[in-house]
Design a protein around this motif. Structure first.
Motif, PDB file in Angstrom:
ATOM      1  N   LEU A 166      14.211  -6.948  -8.625  1.00  0.00           N
ATOM      2  CA  LEU A 166      13.282  -6.005  -8.256  1.00  0.00           C
ATOM      3  C   LEU A 166      13.123  -6.967  -6.617  1.00  0.00           C
ATOM      4  CD1 LEU A 166      10.183  -4.917 -11.110  1.00  0.00           C
ATOM      5  CD2 LEU A 166      13.210  -3.523  -9.892  1.00  0.00           C
ATOM      6  N   GLU A 170       9.943  -2.614  -5.078  1.00  0.00           N
ATOM      7  CA  GLU A 170      10.493  -2.073  -5.870  1.00  0.00           C
ATOM      8  C   GLU A 170       9.292  -2.625  -6.830  1.00  0.00           C
ATOM      9  OE1 GLU A 170      14.865  -1.661  -5.795  1.00  0.00           O
ATOM     10  OE2 GLU A 170      13.981  -3.454  -6.344  1.00  0.00           O
ATOM     11  N   GLY A 173       7.161  -0.112  -6.879  1.00  0.00           N
ATOM     12  CA  GLY A 173       7.750   1.748  -7.805  1.00  0.00           C
ATOM     13  C   GLY A 173       7.412   1.527  -8.668  1.00  0.00           C
ATOM     14  N   ILE A 202      12.704   1.574   1.425  1.00  0.00           N
ATOM     15  CA  ILE A 202      13.122   1.367  -0.447  1.00  0.00           C
ATOM     16  C   ILE A 202      12.108   2.478  -1.393  1.00  0.00           C
ATOM     17  CG2 ILE A 202      12.810  -0.703  -2.482  1.00  0.00           C
ATOM     18  CD1 ILE A 202      13.894  -2.409  -0.268  1.00  0.00           C
ATOM     19  N   VAL A 206      12.077   4.723  -3.775  1.00  0.00           N
ATOM     20  CA  VAL A 206      12.788   5.200  -5.201  1.00  0.00           C
ATOM     21  C   VAL A 206      11.769   6.262  -5.765  1.00  0.00           C
ATOM     22  CG1 VAL A 206      10.729   3.996  -6.758  1.00  0.00           C
ATOM     23  CG2 VAL A 206      12.132   2.416  -5.482  1.00  0.00           C
TER      24      VAL A 206
END
Length: 245
Positions: A166, A170, A173, A202, A206
């Motif tokens: 990750l 993230e 996320g 990013i 997501v």
């Protein structure tokens, strides 16, 4: 100065929230007992009779900042990590908060600047009980931490092995599609602007892929590392939108 002269947790409490501000590991109520530390590390410091005195707090904090790396090595030997322990502490605090009779456990938020933003990122990413999250001044990428800013940051950031699976944004996320606000400052010297912007892309991707693009917002403010009145106002409105009532 970073908070514009406001005690923002108090401001939330005045707005009707039940507010819990748990100390982070190594500081405050989670401090190390110096009498248990080898004299080679503690030096002339020992546990004072009144650790709440300002001069004692300053002396201890100076010591703790120097030896966070030693604490991290000790935690590795104990089979855990600094970010793992901090997350565990914060989840226990969340357990307590959700058990309070005046708290609606289905409407709980978290918010923080800097190390508080880091703790919000891990807690909100790993615990779905956080209905609405605000991460302030703590968003970039592992690439930034590795190549540009590793010397600037706490060991609380770095979980061994996780970057293989990750990227740093993230982690936050993982909470998709739950409401998530990220606030950054353009001249914040703790991060590289291009990586802050990449982290935003990013996270936006997501949430968009999950059909929840409207549940993610990223705001860029001018100036340096802070959570001032203007930023607080946006954060409070975000929390009110999802938690009030």
């Amino acid at each position: 100065e970073a908070y514009g002269g406001l005690w923002w947790a108090n401001e939330l409490a005045r707005g009707g929230y039940a507010v819990l501000v748990p100390d982070g590991f190594l500081f405050g109520s989670r401090r190390v007992y110096l009498n248990d530390v080898p004299r080679a590390l503690s030096g002339l410091l020992s546990d004072p009779p009144d650790p709440e005195q300002e001069q004692e707090i300053l002396a201890y904090n100076h010591w703790a900042n120097q030896y966070e790396n030693i604490a991290s090595r000790s935690l590795f030997c104990a089979g855990t990590t600094m970010p793992g322990l901090v997350l565990h502490d914060d989840q226990l605090a969340l357990n307590y908060l959700c058990a309070r009779p005046e708290v609606n456990p289905s409407k709980v938020g978290c918010c923080g600047l800097s190390s508080g933003g880091l703790r919000s990122l891990y807690l909100a990413g790993m615990d779905d009980r956080v209905s609405a999250a605000v991460c302030v001044g703590m968003m970039t990428t592992w690439r930034d931490f590795c190549f540009n800013k590793a010397y600037m940051h706490t060991w609380m950031i770095y979980p061994p092995g996780l970057p293989k699976d990750l990227d740093y944004p993230e982690i936050l996320g993982l909470r998709v599609p739950l409401p998530t606000l990220v606030q950054n400052c353009r001249e914040d010297q703790l991060f590289s602007l291009q990586e802050v912007e990449r982290a935003d892309r990013i996270l936006a991707e997501v949430f968009s892929k999950a059909g929840a693009g409207n549940k993610y917002r990223s705001t860029m403010y001018p100036g340096g590392h802070r959570f001032d009145k203007e930023m607080q106002s946006e954060a409070f409105l975000w929390l009110d939108n999802y938690l009030a009532g």
